[in-house]
Design an enzyme around this catalytic site. Structure first.
Site, short mmCIF file in Angstrom:
data_model
loop_
_atom_site.label_atom_id
_atom_site.label_comp_id
_atom_site.label_asym_id
_atom_site.label_seq_id
_atom_site.Cartn_x
_atom_site.Cartn_y
_atom_site.Cartn_z
N SER A 43 2.79 -1.70 -3.78
CA SER A 43 1.68 -0.88 -4.28
C SER A 43 1.63 -0.99 -5.78
CB SER A 43 1.87 0.59 -3.91
OG SER A 43 2.27 0.72 -2.59
N THR A 93 0.74 -1.26 0.00
CA THR A 93 0.00 0.00 0.00
C THR A 93 0.76 1.30 0.00
OG1 THR A 93 -1.79 -1.03 1.18
CG2 THR A 93 -1.74 1.32 1.28
N LYS A 129 -9.39 0.50 -0.92
CA LYS A 129 -8.72 0.77 0.35
C LYS A 129 -9.28 1.99 1.07
CE LYS A 129 -4.53 -1.30 -1.32
NZ LYS A 129 -3.09 -1.21 -1.49
N SER A 170 3.69 0.84 2.74
CA SER A 170 5.05 0.56 2.29
C SER A 170 5.52 1.62 1.29
CB SER A 170 5.11 -0.83 1.66
OG SER A 170 4.12 -0.92 0.66
N ASP A 215 -3.72 3.46 -3.46
CA ASP A 215 -3.52 2.59 -4.63
C ASP A 215 -4.51 1.43 -4.50
OD1 ASP A 215 -1.47 -0.11 -3.99
OD2 ASP A 215 -1.99 1.33 -2.43
N GLY A 250 -1.89 -2.19 5.92
CA GLY A 250 -1.60 -3.23 6.90
C GLY A 250 -2.37 -4.48 6.53
N ASP A 282 7.27 1.28 -5.50
CA ASP A 282 7.15 0.32 -4.40
C ASP A 282 6.48 -0.94 -4.93
OD1 ASP A 282 4.84 -0.06 -1.71
OD2 ASP A 282 6.89 -0.82 -1.82
N ARG A 297 -3.59 -2.19 -4.94
CA ARG A 297 -3.00 -3.55 -4.99
C ARG A 297 -3.04 -4.19 -3.62
NH1 ARG A 297 3.00 -4.41 -7.32
NH2 ARG A 297 1.87 -4.20 -9.27
#
Lengths: 235, 274
Positions: free
Chosen positions: B208, B40, B72, B168, B56, B86, B205, B58
């Site tokens: 994500s 995330t 999300k 992240s 995002d 998380g 990242d 994913r």
């Protein structure tokens, strides 16, 4: 009366097969201010008298008709504090249902769960029955519905009903005026006329409360100004 | 007093009775199940008229992308939303629970919910579980006291900020915010900065990816812009199957054989039935 010997204990039947405490609870309801409800083809209206004990009471702080979920509302006749307990329990039950099934609670389910709570208080030690009857109105996937729940825990679905003082006159009036294809606006006018029948004193937006739910499925309580508008239409 | 009809789970934190047994099994070689994390990049910022939240889409399970387009940004109240990073189950359930409690609170008080109320309910719950509920949230909304933005950490601490990032991809997103954020941006400017921050997370990242979801909250209402930007479109196989135009394959040799084509008309009698 032979029953009076059995009237003190809730959990003891009288020889005639009645639980006298529940009868007395219904008497408490009949002494309460009149409430009524009418189911129309496209919505439901519930209305109640809001007679305050003194002119010094701030009427804006008194809410007799309460919301249980966005599409379900409730009016009561009888002991106000008892109704508060039931409203709180019902709201919580509706949320728990939604968390469990991810679906807004159907009106019949909510009524049944409230009735179960009321019945529990007629079969336990050390408690007394609730001194209120509730009129629950809502609009869900099964359309507009009106339910009445009594202190014994029994509930019925009604096309139109009245509870509290003056109930027999009100019901006779409703029986004459009710038609199956009534629309919500007509139902509101009929509700006002029925309340007016037994009203002592000058009726106005400040001493009655009206709640409606229509096909938009949003239950709302009318403001005193809106109630005054309807009263003017009825004149 | 008799019990109510719906049984609630027992109050209190988790029961850690099986932890020693689980640790033993793991040391013996049993594979522990992987849980779905959201990896995330989630962000929020305060602009002139309110709050913009971005995320995002994913969701990962270890090294595998298990959901390419998950949601999300969660609903808390008509005027409050919450992005979650998380463990996906933790963020979804904690926001559902607080949303339920906020609704009951609204009925009891007759007022719209405040962002600080949601914040306090979330942080009390997370602190009670001492970090075992792995939910890092960016909470934003507009109430009677104005626009608010908070970051909530899994152990129960909170930050109140004009712009926040979690997950992240938070470092990549924060880099964009630190260079581009200004006070009192317009809606268009705010959306541009938020999208740039999420895209920085998506491209830099691994946790994500996919699309950008936005939620713009102002005094007038909430606008949920699902898949506002799709910088990673999927290419699907054509419904007619693979199609190759001629000239794609080199021809080494060709041999043409004509099929004999003869039609002879013969007069005959109608077939008689016996």
């Amino acid at each position: 009366m032979g029953d009076s010997q059995y009237s003190f204990s809730l959990t003891t039947f009288s020889p005639s097969g009645k639980l006298v405490q529940i009868e007395y609870a219904l008497t408490a309801v009949s002494a309460g201010q009149t409430s009524l409800g009418i189911k129309a083809s496209n919505g439901v209206v519930i209305a109640t008298e809001k007679k305050l004990p003194s002119i010094l009471v701030d009427e804006n702080s008194v809410h007799k008709i309460q919301l249980l979920t966005p599409n379900i509302g409730v009016a009561y006749s009888g002991m106000g504090p008892d109704s508060r307990v039931l409203v709180r329990k019902s709201r919580k039950q509706a949320q728990q249902y939604k968390r469990l099934y991810n679906e807004p609670i159907p009106l019949s389910q909510l009524v049944r769960e409230t009735a179960v709570v009321m019945q529990e208080f007629t079969q336990s030690g050390g408690v007394r029955p609730f001194g209120v009857s509730l009129l629950v109105a809502g609009f869900d996937d099964n359309g507009p519905q009106l339910y009445q729940v009594d202190p014994s825990g029994s509930y019925f679905s009604w096309k139109a009903s009245a509870i509290g003082k003056n109930v027999s006159n009100a019901k006779t009036f409703l029986e004459k005026r009710y038609t199956d294809d009534m629309e919500l606006e007509d139902a509101i006018h009929t509700a006002i006329l029925t309340l007016k029948e037994g009203f002592e004193g000058q009726i106005s937006g400040k001493n009655i409360e009206i709640g409606i739910v229509d096909a938009s499925r949003k239950f709302r309580v009318l403001t005193p100004a809106e109630v005054d508008d309807y009263l003017a239409e009825v004149e | 007093m008799t019990k109510t009809t719906i049984d609630l789970p027992p109050k209190g934190g988790f029961s850690f009775d099986l932890c020693r047994r689980n640790a033993f099994l793991e040391s013996q070689g049993t594979k522990m199940p992987k849980f779905r994390k959201t990896g995330t990049t989630i962000v929020g910022l305060v602009f002139k008229d309110g709050v913009i939240l971005g995320a995002d889409t994913r969701a990962t399970e270890g090294e595998i992308v298990c959901d390419k387009n998950c949601e999300k940004i969660h609903y808390l109240a008509p005027n409050i939303s919450c992005c979650g990073a998380g463990t996906a189950a933790d963020t979804e359930n904690v926001t559902d629970m607080v949303s339920s409690q906020l609704e009951l609170h609204r009925y009891a008080t007759g007022r719209d919910s405040r962002v600080v109320t949601a914040l306090t309910m979330l942080k009390s719950h997370l602190f009670g579980y001492q970090g075992a509920v792995s939910a890092a949230l960016v909470l934003g909304g507009v109430d009677v006291t104005g626009p608010h933005l908070h970051a909530v950490y899994p152990h129960g601490s909170t930050d109140t900020l004009p712009f926040a990032t979690m997950g992240s991809g938070s470092l990549a997103a924060m880099a964009m915010f630190e260079s581009r954020f200004k006070e009192g941006m317009t809606r268009e400017e705010g959306i541009e900065v938020v999208c740039a921050a999420i895209c920085a997370g998506i491209f830099n990242d691994l946790g994500s990816g996919s699309n950008v979801d936005l939620c713009v909250i102002t005094k007038g209402g909430k606008e949920y812009l699902r898949n506002y930007q799709q910088p990673n479109p999927r290419s699907y196989t054509h419904s007619k199957g693979y199609h190759f135009t001629s000239g794609h394959t080199a021809i080494l040799s060709s041999k043409i054989r004509a099929l004999r084509n003869q039609v002879r008309v013969v007069e005959g009698d109608v077939m008689e039935e016996e």
